[in-house]
Design a protein around this motif. Structure first.
Motif, PDB file in Angstrom:
ATOM      1  N   GLY A  29       7.398   3.213  -5.156  1.00  0.00           N
ATOM      2  CA  GLY A  29       6.860   3.865  -6.145  1.00  0.00           C
ATOM      3  C   GLY A  29       7.726   3.587  -7.948  1.00  0.00           C
ATOM      4  O   GLY A  29       7.101   3.727  -8.218  1.00  0.00           O
ATOM      5  N   ALA A 208       2.155   7.760  -2.947  1.00  0.00           N
ATOM      6  CA  ALA A 208       1.032   7.601  -3.257  1.00  0.00           C
ATOM      7  C   ALA A 208       0.034   8.173  -3.583  1.00  0.00           C
ATOM      8  O   ALA A 208      -0.342   7.917  -4.682  1.00  0.00           O
ATOM      9  N   PRO A 232      -3.229   2.838  -5.637  1.00  0.00           N
ATOM     10  CA  PRO A 232      -2.123   3.431  -5.160  1.00  0.00           C
ATOM     11  C   PRO A 232      -2.987   5.124  -4.424  1.00  0.00           C
ATOM     12  O   PRO A 232      -2.757   5.709  -2.985  1.00  0.00           O
ATOM     13  N   LEU A 235      -4.365   3.616  -1.013  1.00  0.00           N
ATOM     14  CA  LEU A 235      -3.368   3.788  -0.139  1.00  0.00           C
ATOM     15  C   LEU A 235      -2.861   4.742   0.491  1.00  0.00           C
ATOM     16  O   LEU A 235      -2.540   5.255   1.601  1.00  0.00           O
ATOM     17  N   ALA A 236      -2.556   5.555  -0.845  1.00  0.00           N
ATOM     18  CA  ALA A 236      -2.191   7.293   0.029  1.00  0.00           C
ATOM     19  C   ALA A 236      -3.475   7.812   1.250  1.00  0.00           C
ATOM     20  O   ALA A 236      -3.555   8.232   2.077  1.00  0.00           O
TER      21      ALA A 236
END
Length: 310
Positions: A29, A208, A232, A235-236
């Motif tokens: 991150g 994410a 992201p 991805l989360a």
């Protein structure tokens, strides 16, 4: 060099698990945000400039970045349990409307699985029977017997807490912290691996999600570049679904630990082994009541050597 037991435990905690669960997601991150800043955010992006800045970093600057990420991960580590609670649906009262909305969605998912798990009618094919069995197993693993939570992860973990050891009279919430230390090395390794997977995917979900929000804020004035925030975010979503599956696998392992090692706990407590399941349920319910509420219990001990072979 061979590590002694305390040193090995410290290495596993602050080396292996911390690196996997705490450091790596935080590092990913922070590095993503740094790349955006090096590329010129907020403003016009130039990733060639970001690459040029990255390769020009000196050893001292690299060490500073690594140390900053390590300290950030260490500061966030005590908040990990709270992150899990948020993903489970433990939200503040002002978010009650969202909790009710999400719980209704979980009820619909529960109802669909319950319908799929119904016994097939006479004349059903083997495939229909197999599908119903799979749906029934998934229903048990994903949902608790009562009071659904707002999220899939919360329901999977609640299902584990409600069912692990329940057929033997154990309350997993109070019994598991006492059962875990007496597990054999193979069982403990499997439990730890699946718990680490759960914690890693949960931390990735939170990291994410925060990264998606920060990216959207930094690129809000960068026209189409703001769509980078979808990466992201995707991805989360993927990490959260993986966390649900990891929670189901973790619950299966905890349940198996009760199946195989519950008598080891009784031996370590110097309590006699029950003669049958009814006696086991009654004795274990009294133990859990004592641990949970401090209820007085007249325990009869049986002091015998404990088998430590695991």
């Amino acid at each position: 060099m061979k590590l002694d037991t305390p040193a090995k435990a410290a290495f596993d905690t602050f080396g292996g698990r911390f690196l996997l669960v705490g450091y790596l997601p935080t590092y990913a991150g922070v590095l993503s945000i740094l790349i955006l800043f090096w590329a010129g955010a907020p403003g016009k992006l130039n990733f060639s400039q970001a690459w040029h800045t990255a390769v020009q970093l000196g050893l001292g600057e690299l060490l500073l970045v690594v140390l900053a990420v390590m300290l950030t991960a260490a500061v966030l580590q005590p908040l990990h349990l709270r992150m899990i609670r948020v993903l489970e649906g433990d939200w503040p009262t002002w978010a009650g409307w969202l909790a009710r909305l999400c719980t209704r969605r979980q009820r619909r998912c529960h109802a669909r699985l319950a319908r799929a798990a119904m016994a097939p009618p006479n004349g059903a094919t083997d495939t229909d029977i197999q599908r119903a069995g799979q749906a029934g197993a998934l229903l048990v693993a994903r949902f608790p017997p009562s009071r659904l939570r707002p999220t899939a992860l919360g329901n999977a973990l609640a299902a584990m807490e409600a069912r692990a050891g329940a057929e033997y009279g154990w309350d997993a919430t109070v019994a598991w912290p006492r059962l875990y230390p007496v597990l054999g090395p193979q069982a403990r390794t499997l439990v730890d691996d699946r718990r680490n997977t759960l914690d890693l995917t949960a931390r990735l979900t939170v990291t994410a999600t925060v990264l998606a929000v920060v990216t959207a804020g930094l690129l809000a004035q960068s026209r189409w570049w703001v769509l980078l925030a979808l990466a992201p975010l995707a991805l989360a979503v993927l990490a959260y679904r993986s966390a649900v599956q990891a929670a189901i696998a973790y619950g299966e392992t905890v349940g198996a630990a009760f199946d195989l090692h519950r008598f080891d706990l009784l031996e370590h407590l110097h309590l006699p082994l029950p003669a049958d399941q009814a006696a086991e349920q009654a004795a274990n319910e009294k133990l859990c009541l004592m641990w949970r509420q401090g209820a007085p219990t007249n325990l009869v001990y049986r002091h015998q050597p404990i088998n430590e072979s695991g």
